[in-house]
Design an enzyme around this catalytic site. Structure first.
Site, PDB file in Angstrom:
ATOM      1  N   ILE A 165       0.877  -1.183   0.000  1.00 16.39           N
ATOM      2  CA  ILE A 165       0.000   0.000   0.000  1.00 16.39           C
ATOM      3  C   ILE A 165       0.911   1.228   0.000  1.00 16.39           C
ATOM      4  O   ILE A 165       1.693   1.425   0.933  1.00 16.39           O
ATOM      5  CB  ILE A 165      -0.899   0.031   1.257  1.00 16.39           C
ATOM      6  CG1 ILE A 165      -1.711  -1.252   1.377  1.00 16.39           C
ATOM      7  CG2 ILE A 165      -1.789   1.263   1.250  1.00 16.39           C
ATOM      8  CD1 ILE A 165      -2.425  -1.407   2.718  1.00 16.39           C
ATOM      9  N   LYS A 166       0.815   2.014  -1.039  1.00 18.00           N
ATOM     10  CA  LYS A 166       1.645   3.230  -1.086  1.00 18.00           C
ATOM     11  C   LYS A 166       0.867   4.319  -0.348  1.00 18.00           C
ATOM     12  O   LYS A 166       0.233   5.184  -0.957  1.00 18.00           O
ATOM     13  CB  LYS A 166       1.959   3.597  -2.545  1.00 18.00           C
ATOM     14  CG  LYS A 166       3.175   4.517  -2.685  1.00 18.00           C
ATOM     15  CD  LYS A 166       3.664   4.535  -4.113  1.00 18.00           C
ATOM     16  CE  LYS A 166       4.683   5.630  -4.356  1.00 18.00           C
ATOM     17  NZ  LYS A 166       5.950   5.490  -3.652  1.00 18.00           N
TER      18      LYS A 166
END
Ligand code: PMP
Length: 306
Positions: A165-166
C-alpha cells in the site's frame, strides 16, 4: 519561509507559470491549500503515486493508476475520479506547466473530517496532482555506484501495514532514511521482521550473481515497484537475463557480483558498497549497465504508458 520566498513549487518553468491540479481544477501554487481537518494531514490517511513524464509521455501511467486504485482499495477509500480522468488531469497539468520531462506526484487524501480517526466521516477524498522536477541522486553516482547501508529498523510487517500500500504514512521509511543520512549515504536497505531483505526506503533492490538476477518476492513485504516490474517483465527478458524472485538474505547481497536499485525517481542505479563492504567491482557493474541502457533506449523510443 515568507510568502515571497520562491519554492520549487512556485518556480516558473520557461514561460509557463506553475499550476497544481486540485479536486478538478488547475490552480496557482499559492491557492493549492488543504484543510487542517484533512485526514491525510492529521493521520497520514491516504495514498499516493510518484510518476515520471518523459517527452510528454508518462512512463507506465496505467500501472501507476492501477496501483493507486489498489492502495486506495486496501484502505477502503474510493477515489472520486476514474483512471481516464486522472490520466487526462495529469496530462493537462503537464501541459499547463509546460513540462514534458517531469516528476509527478499524485496524492489522494481521505479528505476533510472531524478530529477523530473515523475515516468515513470524511465525505469526499481530496486529489492533488503536482508536476515538478526531481534529481533524486547525483548524476555522477549513476556511473560510480552508490553507497548504501543496512538500516537497523526493519520494514513494517505485512500484517501491520502492507508495504504494497503506497500510503501517505511513510514514517517507517523516513526513520530508516534518517539512519542513511546519519551514516552519510543516500539510501538504506531494509530487512523484514524475518531478517530477509525486503527493499530500500524508496527503491526496490536486485542482485546479480553468475548472470542471474535475483530480487525479493512481493511476500517479503515490499512496494510492488513499477520499475521493478519493468525490469522483471521487459528489460531482463529482452537481454536474455533470467530473473528469480526469491527470499534473499544480506549475504546474498554481500556476495553478489552486482547490486542495483530501481525506482521511478532513481530509475536504475548500481550499488558500489553496503556499509564497509564493497560490492562486485565497486561501481556500476556490466549487467546493471546493460539494463540501464536498455531502459534508456526504451524511454527514448517513447516511454511506454501501458
Ligand atoms: N519501494 C518504495 C518504498 C518506494 O517508495 C518506491 C517508490 N519511490 C519504490 C520501492 C520503487 O517503486 P517504483 O518503481 O514504482 O517507483
Amino acid at each position: 519561509m515568507t510568502s515571497a520566498a520562491v519554492s520549487p513549487a512556485t518556480a516558473q518553468h520557461g514561460s509557463h507559470p506553475r499550476k497544481i491540479w486540485m479536486d478538478g481544477h488547475l490552480v496557482d501554487p499559492a491557492d493549492a491549500k488543504i484543510s487542517v481537518y484533512d485526514h491525510g494531514l492529521l493521520y497520514g490517511d491516504g495514498c499516493f503515486e510518484g510518476l515520471r513524464g518523459y517527452g510528454g509521455r508518462i512512463f507506465k501511467l496505467d500501472s501507476h493508476l492501477r496501483r493507486l486504485e489498489a492502495s486506495a482499495g486496501h484502505i477502503r477509500l474510493k477515489i472520486p475520479y476514474s483512471r481516464t480522468e486522472l490520466a487526462d488531469a495529469t496530462k493537462a497539468t503537464m501541459e499547463a506547466c509546460g513540462m514534458a520531462n517531469c516528476y509527478i506526484r499524485m496524492v489522494v487524501t481521505r479528505g476533510v473530517g472531524t478530529l477523530g480517526l473515523h475515516p468515513f466521516k470524511c465525505p469526499r477524498p481530496g486529489v492533488i496532482i503536482v508536476v515538478d522536477t526531481i534529481q533524486l541522486y547525483p548524476h555522477e553516482l549513476y556511473k560510480a555506484g552508490m553507497k548504501v547501508i543496512v538500516a537497523k529498523r526493519p520494514r513494517i510487517p505485512v500484517s501491520c501495514l502492507d508495504p504494497s500500500i503506497k500510503s501517505l504514512n511513510y514514517l517507517n521509511n523516513i526513520l530508516a532514511k534518517i539512519e542513511a543520512i546519519d551514516a552519510d549515504v543516500l539510501e538504506a536497505i531494509m530487512l523484514n521482521t524475518d531478517g530477509d531483505v525486503s527493499e530500500c526506503t524508496g527503491d526496490n533492490i536486485f542482485a546479480v550473481k553468475n548472470g542471474r538476477i535475483h530480487t525479493p518476492p512481493t511476500s517479503a513485504g515490499i512496494l510492488h515497484g513499477i520499475t521493478r516490474q519493468f525490469v522483471i517483465d521487459e528489460l531482463a527478458p529482452a537481454l536474455g537475463l533470467p530473473v528469480d524472485e526469491r527470499r534473499m538474505q544480506l549475504d546474498d547481497l554481500y556476495s553478489a557480483d552486482e547490486v542495483f536499485l530501481t525506482g521511478t525517481a532513481a530509475e536504475i542505479i548500481g550499488v558500489s558498497a553496503i556499509g564497509d563492504q564493497t560490492i562486485g567491482i565497486g561501481r556500476m557493474g556490466p549487467t546493471t549497465a546493460r539494463l540501464e541502457s536498455e531502459f534508456r533506449r526504451r524511454i527514448s523510443e517513447g516511454a511506454p504508458e501501458n
